[in-house]
Every structure is written in C-alpha cells, then in structure tokens.
Write an enzyme that holds these catalytic residues in place. Structure first.
Site, mmCIF file in Angstrom:
data_model
loop_
_atom_site.group_PDB
_atom_site.id
_atom_site.type_symbol
_atom_site.label_atom_id
_atom_site.label_comp_id
_atom_site.label_asym_id
_atom_site.label_seq_id
_atom_site.Cartn_x
_atom_site.Cartn_y
_atom_site.Cartn_z
ATOM 1 N N ASN A 231 -20.251 -6.488 -19.106
ATOM 2 C CA ASN A 231 -19.272 -7.436 -19.624
ATOM 3 C C ASN A 231 -17.850 -6.932 -19.407
ATOM 4 O O ASN A 231 -17.152 -7.382 -18.509
ATOM 5 C CB ASN A 231 -19.533 -7.704 -21.114
ATOM 6 C CG ASN A 231 -18.829 -8.946 -21.624
ATOM 7 O OD1 ASN A 231 -17.681 -9.212 -21.284
ATOM 8 N ND2 ASN A 231 -19.511 -9.720 -22.443
ATOM 9 N N ASP A 232 -17.416 -5.987 -20.213
ATOM 10 C CA ASP A 232 -16.020 -5.561 -20.178
ATOM 11 C C ASP A 232 -15.623 -4.937 -18.849
ATOM 12 O O ASP A 232 -14.473 -5.058 -18.431
ATOM 13 C CB ASP A 232 -15.755 -4.570 -21.318
ATOM 14 C CG ASP A 232 -16.076 -5.176 -22.675
ATOM 15 O OD1 ASP A 232 -15.696 -6.336 -22.910
ATOM 16 O OD2 ASP A 232 -16.735 -4.501 -23.478
ATOM 17 N N VAL A 233 -16.555 -4.269 -18.163
ATOM 18 C CA VAL A 233 -16.205 -3.569 -16.921
ATOM 19 C C VAL A 233 -16.072 -4.520 -15.740
ATOM 20 O O VAL A 233 -15.729 -4.088 -14.640
ATOM 21 C CB VAL A 233 -17.245 -2.473 -16.602
ATOM 22 C CG1 VAL A 233 -17.257 -1.415 -17.690
ATOM 23 C CG2 VAL A 233 -18.634 -3.069 -16.413
ATOM 24 N N ALA B 90 -16.580 -4.693 -26.587
ATOM 25 C CA ALA B 90 -15.181 -4.571 -26.994
ATOM 26 C C ALA B 90 -14.690 -5.816 -27.730
ATOM 27 O O ALA B 90 -13.565 -5.840 -28.219
ATOM 28 C CB ALA B 90 -14.288 -4.313 -25.774
#
Length: 489
Positions: A413-415, A454
């Site tokens: 997701n965040d990466v 996050a």
C-alpha cells in the site's frame, strides 16, 4: 581445571571472525542462511570460552539460564509465523538491550552498597586502578575508573532505552497498542526526561552513587524509551526496529568494555555498526535524516490539508485479470505485508511460474521497507522458492515500470502510493516509492477499500490504469492460477 587465558583469548578471536564472516555472508540471499549458522557457532564458542574463565562464578545458574533461553528461542522460532517475525525480532532485540542495562544496574547497585557499608569496592570494573587498596589501605573504598564508569552508565542508558522502546514496538506490531500516541508538548516532555536521565548519569559518573540515584536513573531511562516510541507510526516501524538494533549493539559493547570481555565488545560493535548502517539505509528509503529519526516525531503528518483524490476504485474479476497477464510480455509483481498476512507467497510464486511457462517475463519488485521489518519480503519470497535473480530492488526496477505491461500489487500500500511524490501535506511525502503507477496496467489485490498501515488513502487505487481485485491474497492468487490453467486447457 583452569584453562589458559591464551586459549580463551584464541576462542574469542575465532568467535569474532565467525561473527564478521557470518555478517558478511548475510549480505546476500544466497549465503544468508550459512552466515547465520557461522555467527551462531561463533556465539556458541564465545559462551563456552566465557564459562571457562578461571574466576567465573555460579556456572550452574548461568548454564541453566542459557538452556532455558535456548529452549524458549527454539520453541518460538519454530512456532511463530512469518507474519509475526517483525515483533519477535523487536522482542529479542529488546531482551539484548535489557541484558546490557541489567549488567550496568548490577554493577552500580553493588558498588553503591559497598560505599554504604564502607567495605572495599570489588574490582568488577577492570579499568579501576589496581593499586588503590595498597596505597590507601584495605578498608578504603576504591573509586571507579572514570572511563569504566562512563561506559557503564552510558551502556545502561542506551540499553534501557532499547529495552523499553523495543517492548512498545513489539506491542504495536502485535496490535496491543494504538498505532500512535501523541499529546501536546510531547517533544518538550521527552527532552526533559532525557535531560534528567543524563544529569543523573553524570552524577553517577562523578562517583555519587546511591541506590536511590541508580533507581531514579533507570526509571527515567526506561521512561524515555517508552515516550520516544509511543508516537511512532506504522510506516516508520522498519526504521525504528533497525535503530533499536543499533542501540542494543552499542549498549552491549560498552558493557563489554566495563567487564573487559572481548566477545561482548566485538559482538556489540558488529551489531551496533550493522544496525547503524541499516538505520541509515532505512532512513534514506523513508526520506528521513538520521537526526529526524533520533529526535523527530515519528509518523507525524506534515502541515496543510491533504490533496483530494478524484476518481473511483474500479473492480476487476480474476478471470479478466488472468487474461490480461497471460497475454502480457512483462509482468512485475509487488508484494507487501498483506501477502504475508494471507500467507500467499507460495500461491503467488505458483502463479508466477505459470506465467513464466507461457513465456511472460516476470520479476518481483521489493521496496526497502516493504513489510514491517527490513528484508521481510525477501525472506517470504525465499521461503516460497522464488529464485534470487527474479527479485529486484526498488532502484533497479523503477526504470522498467514504463515498459511493464501489468504490475500486480498484492498486499502493498504505502510503498506504491503516488502521493509520496505529489502531495506535500502527506506524511510520506518525499519517500521513495515503487513507481507502479507508471506501468501500462495495474492490478491491486486487496481485501477491501481501507487504508494502509500508515492510515493514508492511496491515490494509485483510483488511477485510470488501476483495477482492484478484492479478496484474500491467497484466495485471489489461487483464482488467478486456476484461470490461467483454464486458458492453457
């Protein structure tokens, strides 16, 4: 039978070589397992050599404690799932810091008692002048060497911070605590607690050692570790784990100097150096300076309102996704922590093998902080049997995304969130990401429409070239395999 000191020193030297060579072999996935074995034999040799020291006391209790620890580690190593490996690493790392702090506490408390009793201080700090009792009489209390005392206090401080901080990291990863805990004036309170701990450390270092002062020093050191870790967000957890790993190594090395134990010095220095380098790499991957990692508010959001995300998430069926990738020339698979939770790595590799058999060029893209600890995805893929030459780091794979037909994101997701490049108000703004959005088509395997660890909405999911394959990672991968085999049939 007293063993010659030369033989014991030789054992320590061989153990040090095994530590260093083992760490070197861990730098490559092909030799990492052998490196762990080498370092393990080095630690075993160091422990045996220490037990052979002529002035060693309570050998029975020490051996019993070692056996209990080995049994617990063996059981947990075999029972703990790979998804829980980050919190186990945090817990074990905390135990190392706690052990170093306990050594310092034991020595300080012992000396404080001797000062109260007026008895000669035992030469537990080897850097203490040996001739003190000869010059001033047997009843005189010998002062601690300034070097030994400073290292002992510093090691105790760092070890205590690593211990309490690692316990909070464990609780967060285990889901026992909220992701972040902040309050007004938190940075000021943290600095005051640290300053008070340092002042008490200076007092101890100057020779004013009392039981009350020692207890207050450790309470403040442990409290600072708690306060420093509570505001950490999930996106920063890999940096924190590696940071506390470095702290533990430094604490062990300092206490090794105090006890004049070569094995502790070398092992601590190796762990501290490796942890420091890893922290630098992780901080770079998170677009954070080391100063920000040490003193900043982990996971704090930047100021300003977040940019609105337009569009909608567009679902896709497994059959359509399988057809899209079956007739692609290049496919890049991006694994994340969601894949680990679903234990889908074996099915994902099976899917990749079917694609490769059809002539599709398949690669796996790894972000430095994918998962919840450094190297988490590499370990999962290696466990599934993915060849090392198919696993590509972020810097090498990013230029290939524009010529990639399909990027399959599973559990990440965040990466892969484009707002890291486009939204200055985002907490992850400036963080290097995998440029998945540059691929011609993107398929995202995801349980639902929630945000990542996050807590940030992912603009990739709303992009025109992105399609969402909702469902459990392992089940979705199984469906893709089945659909591909149907095409072949």
């Amino acid at each position: 039978m007293a063993w010659p000191q030369t033989l014991i020193d030789a054992c320590y030297f061989i153990a040090a070589l095994l530590f260093i060579l083992g760490l070197k072999r861990m730098s490559s996935p092909r030799t990492a397992r052998g490196g762990i074995v080498w370092a393990g034999f080095g630690m075993l040799l160091a422990v045996v050599a220490t037990l052979l020291l002529p002035d060693m006391q309570n050998r029975g209790l020490i051996i019993a404690a070692v056996l209990v620890g080995v049994a617990a580690a063996w059981w947990s190593g075999r029972r703990v799932a790979m998804t829980a490996m980050p919190q186990m690493v945090a817990l074990y790392n905390g135990m190392g810091g706690g052990a170093a702090a306990a050594i310092g506490a034991s020595e300080l408390v012992s000396h404080a008692r001797d000062l109260v009793a007026g008895a000669p201080a035992p030469n537990t700090f080897p850097l203490m002048p040996e001739s003190w009792s000869q010059l001033h009489g047997a009843a005189a209390v010998a002062p601690l060497s300034p070097v030994a005392l400073a290292l002992g206090v510093l090691g105790a401080l760092i070890g205590s911070v690593s211990f309490s901080g690692s316990l909070i990291a464990f609780a967060k990863l285990q889901g026992w605590l909220d992701r972040r805990f902040v309050f007004p004036g938190q940075q000021v309170v943290n600095l005051l607690v640290l300053a008070a701990a340092l002042l008490m450390g200076v007092a101890l270092g100057s020779g004013h050692i009392t039981i009350a002062l020692v207890c207050a020093f450790f309470v403040l050191a442990l409290l600072f570790g708690l306060l420093m870790t509570l505001p950490i967000g999930g996106a920063d957890m890999p940096v924190v784990i590696s940071l506390y790993n470095a702290f533990t190594g430094l604490a062990v090395a300092f206490e090794g100097f105090v006890l004049q134990n070569e094995a502790m010095i070398i092992a601590g220095m190796v762990v501290g150096a490796a942890g420091t380098l890893l922290t630098q790499l992780m901080a770079k991957a998170m677009n954070r300076s080391i100063g920000n990692v040490l003193f900043g508010n982990f996971g704090a959001a930047a100021g300003g309102a977040a940019q609105a995300i337009s569009g909608s998430q567009k679902p896709i069926e497994a059959a359509d996704a399988a057809v899209m990738m079956a007739y692609a020339e290049r496919v890049v698979i991006v694994p994340g922590y969601g894949m680990a939770v679903a234990q889908a790595q074996h099915k994902v590799w099976e899917f990749a093998q079917v694609l490769i058999a059809r002539g599709v060029k398949v690669k796996f893209a790894i972000h430095p902080v994918a998962g919840r600890m450094p190297g988490h995805m590499n370990v999962l893929l290696a466990e599934a049997g993915v060849p090392y030459d198919l696993i590509v780091d972020m810097e090498d794979i990013n230029p290939e995304f524009p010529v990639t037909d399909v990027a399959l994101v599973i559990g990440a997701n965040d990466v892969v969130n484009p707002v890291a490049k486009t939204d200055p108000s985002s907490p992850i703004y400036g963080m290097p990401i995998l440029d998945v959005a540059d691929a011609k088509q993107v398929i995202v395997v995801k349980r639902g429409k929630g945000t990542g660890f996050a807590g940030i909405e992912n603009a990739l999911f709303y992009a025109d070239n992105a399609r969402m394959l909702y469902g459990d990672g392992q089940a979705a991968a199984g469906q893709l395999v089945a659909e591909l085999k149907t095409l072949d049939g």
